[in-house]
Write an enzyme that holds these catalytic residues in place. Structure first.
Site, mmCIF file in Angstrom:
data_model
loop_
_atom_site.group_PDB
_atom_site.id
_atom_site.type_symbol
_atom_site.label_atom_id
_atom_site.label_comp_id
_atom_site.label_asym_id
_atom_site.label_seq_id
_atom_site.Cartn_x
_atom_site.Cartn_y
_atom_site.Cartn_z
ATOM 1 C CB THR A 44 -1.261 0.847 0.548
ATOM 2 O OG1 THR A 44 -0.432 -0.059 -0.203
ATOM 3 C CG2 THR A 44 -2.605 0.908 -0.143
ATOM 4 C CB ILE A 45 3.411 2.410 -2.255
ATOM 5 C CG1 ILE A 45 3.893 1.002 -1.894
ATOM 6 C CG2 ILE A 45 4.065 3.444 -1.372
ATOM 7 C CD1 ILE A 45 5.338 0.752 -2.309
ATOM 8 C CG ASP A 46 1.254 -2.478 -2.266
ATOM 9 O OD1 ASP A 46 2.323 -2.100 -2.770
ATOM 10 O OD2 ASP A 46 1.195 -3.283 -1.324
ATOM 11 C CG MET B 69 7.529 -3.102 -2.925
ATOM 12 S SD MET B 69 7.427 -2.081 -1.465
ATOM 13 C CE MET B 69 8.841 -2.685 -0.542
ATOM 14 N N GLY B 70 4.160 -4.912 -4.797
ATOM 15 C CA GLY B 70 2.821 -5.290 -5.242
ATOM 16 C C GLY B 70 2.602 -6.724 -4.855
ATOM 17 N NE ARG C 2 24.473 -9.689 -15.189
ATOM 18 C CZ ARG C 2 25.548 -8.910 -15.065
ATOM 19 N NH1 ARG C 2 25.489 -7.803 -14.365
ATOM 20 N NH2 ARG C 2 26.676 -9.249 -15.641
HETATM 21 O O1 F6P Z 1 2.005 -2.942 1.745
HETATM 22 C C1 F6P Z 1 2.968 -2.224 1.066
HETATM 23 C C2 F6P Z 1 4.161 -3.026 0.767
HETATM 24 O O2 F6P Z 1 4.989 -2.099 0.209
HETATM 25 C C3 F6P Z 1 4.012 -4.284 -0.112
HETATM 26 O O3 F6P Z 1 3.981 -4.026 -1.484
HETATM 27 C C4 F6P Z 1 5.238 -5.072 0.272
HETATM 28 O O4 F6P Z 1 5.039 -6.443 0.029
HETATM 29 C C5 F6P Z 1 5.344 -4.799 1.717
HETATM 30 O O5 F6P Z 1 4.814 -3.516 1.935
HETATM 31 C C6 F6P Z 1 6.751 -4.880 2.242
HETATM 32 O O6 F6P Z 1 6.696 -4.653 3.601
HETATM 33 P P1 F6P Z 1 7.932 -4.658 4.600
HETATM 34 O O7 F6P Z 1 8.590 -3.333 4.470
HETATM 35 O O8 F6P Z 1 7.324 -4.827 5.933
HETATM 36 O O9 F6P Z 1 8.813 -5.766 4.184
#
Ligand code: F6P
Length: 342
Positions: A126-128, A170-171, A266
């Site tokens: 996961t990138i998170d 993201m996160g 912005r």
């Molecule tokens: O779980 C990784 C993630 O990148 C989250 O940070 C983000 O909320 C989600 O995926 C976005 O997912 P999708 O591409 O399905 O909208």
């Protein structure tokens, strides 16, 4: 042995590096065969697969995304889902699966193994970076570097126009990307999901930064919430695992800051740019090592486990442990960065 491989959940730079390592060692050292299941759990649920041998993994190490495709299909969404997975694996002569995914994909893997006896080894992605069982997940370093580069670029244009620039990263539950990118990029405010923020305090920091003759950069994680809550989050739009589609906090802040400070603000929403493209060297190495240890685990019959980074070593942990706990940013780490705020 005949092994199925799948990638589920949000894609992530380094997935192809795992697939390549699994196949190269699996074929070259152990003499196993592979089946590539398409689009996460949808593949074994619907018996949708493609060939996966050494020729198919040539040249994929630096490629972002996943050659197998991904989805957020939940095999437990229908009562007969687990049975269908088991029957399809048996019909294809597949002895076990390697499931590469985050908390949802691995949560399903853990249940399919524990409750339905399906032989599975997991690989965390996961990138998170919010999976508790591993120190780091691959994809995170790439996402942080992309966000850091964006912040570097925003500094110069913010200063030229004397504007507040907000970067939404993201996160969902954890602020790892916001924190690392913000610290690396010299952000003036970092807002994370782990602690609700006070908009008035943010405006104070904005004022302090302008007083230094420079313009402020605010990094906000998509899951960050102001004290008192976010008025217009769209709770109706959820995926197969029940997650709300986030986004909007950057633009909300833009309006609040303009209204409260009179300064132009912005927002830039980095979105899926953080998940696309070529992985960094760190992520390629971590993903490759995870893949090598996953195929060793399969070969040794260590079903129900997952490869995890502990310090500099790759260990095997129970799949159930992989998703037991969300890894959030420790408060002390956040406090270390506060010296740079404002
Ligand atoms: O779980 C990784 C993630 O990148 C989250 O940070 C983000 O909320 C989600 O995926 C976005 O997912 P999708 O591409 O399905 O909208």
């Amino acid at each position: 042995m005949r092994i199925g491989v799948l990638t589920g959940g949000g894609d992530c730079p380094g997935l192809n590096a795992v697939i390549r390592a699994v196949v190269r060692k699996g074929v070259g050292v152990y003499g196993h065969e592979f089946v590539g299941y398409r689009d996460g759990w949808r593949g074994p649920l619907e018996a949708d697969s493609r060939p996966l041998g050494v020729p198919e993994v040539r040249g994929i190490l630096p490629r972002g995304g996943t050659i197998l495709g991904s989805s957020r299909t939940n095999p437990f969404a229908d009562a007969d889902g687990p049975k269908r997975v088991a029957e399809n694996l048996e019909a294809a002569g597949v002895d076990g699966l390697i499931a590469i995914g985050g908390e949802d994909t691995l949560g399903a893997a853990s249940r399919l193994h524990a409750e339905h006896g399906i032989p599975i080894v997991g690989v965390p992605k996961t990138i998170d970076n919010d999976l508790g069982a591993t120190d780091y997940t691959f994809g995170f370093d790439t996402a942080v570097n992309i966000a850091m580069e964006a912040i570097d670029r925003l500094h110069t244009t913010a200063d030229s126009h004397h504007r507040v620039l907000i970067v939404e990263v993201m996160g969902r539950h954890a602020g790892w990307i916001a924190f690392h990118a913000g610290l690396a990029g010299g952000a003036n405010v970092i807002l994370i999901p782990e602690r609700n923020f006070d908009v008035e305090k943010v405006c104070e920091l904005v004022g302090r930064r302008f007083a230094s003759q420079f313009a402020p950069i605010i990094v906000v994680a998509e899951g960050a919430v102001p004290a008192g809550g976010m008025p217009d989050r769209n709770e109706a739009s959820t995926d197969a695992f029940g997650h709300v589609r986030l986004g909007g906090i950057g633009h909300w802040l833009e309006g609040e800051i303009e209204r409260r400070t009179g300064k132009e603000a912005r927002a830039t929403v980095l979105g899926h740019v953080q998940r696309g493209g070529t992985p960094t060297a760190f992520d390629r190495v971590l993903a490759t090592r995870f893949g090598l240890h996953a195929i060793d685990a399969v070969h040794d019959g260590r079903w129900g486990t997952m490869a995890a980074l502990r310090g500099t070593e790759i260990d095997l942990v129970e799949l159930s442990e992989a998703t037991a706990e969300l890894k959030t940013l420790p408060p002390s780490m956040y406090e270390e960065a506060e010296v740079f705020f404002g």
